[in-house]
Design an enzyme around this catalytic site. Structure first.
Site, PDB file in Angstrom:
ATOM      1  N   HIS A  63     -35.654  18.950 -51.541  1.00 33.75           N
ATOM      2  CA  HIS A  63     -35.372  20.088 -50.670  1.00 33.75           C
ATOM      3  C   HIS A  63     -34.238  20.931 -51.249  1.00 33.75           C
ATOM      4  O   HIS A  63     -33.256  20.360 -51.735  1.00 33.75           O
ATOM      5  CB  HIS A  63     -34.941  19.606 -49.273  1.00 33.75           C
ATOM      6  N   MET A  99     -30.280  12.848 -54.971  1.00 37.44           N
ATOM      7  CA  MET A  99     -30.916  13.459 -56.139  1.00 37.44           C
ATOM      8  C   MET A  99     -29.999  14.485 -56.788  1.00 37.44           C
ATOM      9  O   MET A  99     -29.971  14.618 -58.017  1.00 37.44           O
ATOM     10  CB  MET A  99     -32.257  14.107 -55.761  1.00 37.44           C
ATOM     11  N   GLU A 100     -29.228  15.191 -55.977  1.00 35.97           N
ATOM     12  CA  GLU A 100     -28.282  16.163 -56.527  1.00 35.97           C
ATOM     13  C   GLU A 100     -27.204  15.474 -57.351  1.00 35.97           C
ATOM     14  O   GLU A 100     -26.849  15.936 -58.438  1.00 35.97           O
ATOM     15  CB  GLU A 100     -27.666  16.991 -55.390  1.00 35.97           C
ATOM     16  N   ASP A 114     -25.415  17.691 -76.163  1.00 38.65           N
ATOM     17  CA  ASP A 114     -25.771  18.969 -76.787  1.00 38.65           C
ATOM     18  C   ASP A 114     -24.601  19.558 -77.570  1.00 38.65           C
ATOM     19  O   ASP A 114     -24.766  20.050 -78.680  1.00 38.65           O
ATOM     20  CB  ASP A 114     -26.246  19.968 -75.736  1.00 38.65           C
TER      21      ASP A 114
END
Length: 146
Positions: A63, A99-100, A114
């Site tokens: 969501h 999830m965040e 990276d």
């Protein structure tokens, strides 16, 4: 997506963590601020925050949430040649923010990779996991210490 319309709005908090292991020389570059791409931990902190805010764009059934706080804390371990990242996410809403928090940790660590891959392609992330979740009907989850 799961229908959360009938759920009560409560304060929701989640904490997640993980770490990235690297060569000692790579860790020194990061800590001394001499990495070619710049302030590695500063950029990784912003990436983690951005990832938490964009989780619904990345995880198909998540969501979209109005987050009230995202904190990203790095803890370098010189002896272990790694950097741990712990992210805390909060909202006032009808669904949790696990999830965040997990997405933020993953993207924060990927950003370190990276920014340093030119000097250390052997870096690896490990131990990405939920530490704690509070709020909602399911109550309080606290991961047992490892």
């Amino acid at each position: 997506m799961v229908d959360v319309g009938g759920k009560a709005e409560t304060r929701r908090v989640a904490r997640a963590c993980g770490c990235i292991r690297m060569q000692a020389a790579t860790l020194r570059l990061i800590l001394e601020g001499t990495a070619k791409k710049g302030d590695v931990l500063g950029v990784a902190r912003l990436a983690a925050i951005q990832a938490a805010k964009r989780t619904a764009d990345l995880i198909p059934l998540a969501h979209p949430l109005a987050l009230t706080r995202v904190g990203a804390e790095f803890e370098p371990d010189v002896a272990g040649s790694c950097i741990a990242l712990t992210v805390t996410v909060e909202t006032l809403g009808r669904t949790g923010v696990e999830m965040e928090a997990l997405t933020a940790v993953s993207v924060g660590l990927l950003t370190i990779y990276d920014m340093c891959k030119a000097v250390d392609r052997g870096m690896h992330m490990e131990g990405i996991r939920l530490l704690e979740k509070k709020g909602g009907k399911s109550g309080h989850y606290l991961r047992a210490p490892d």
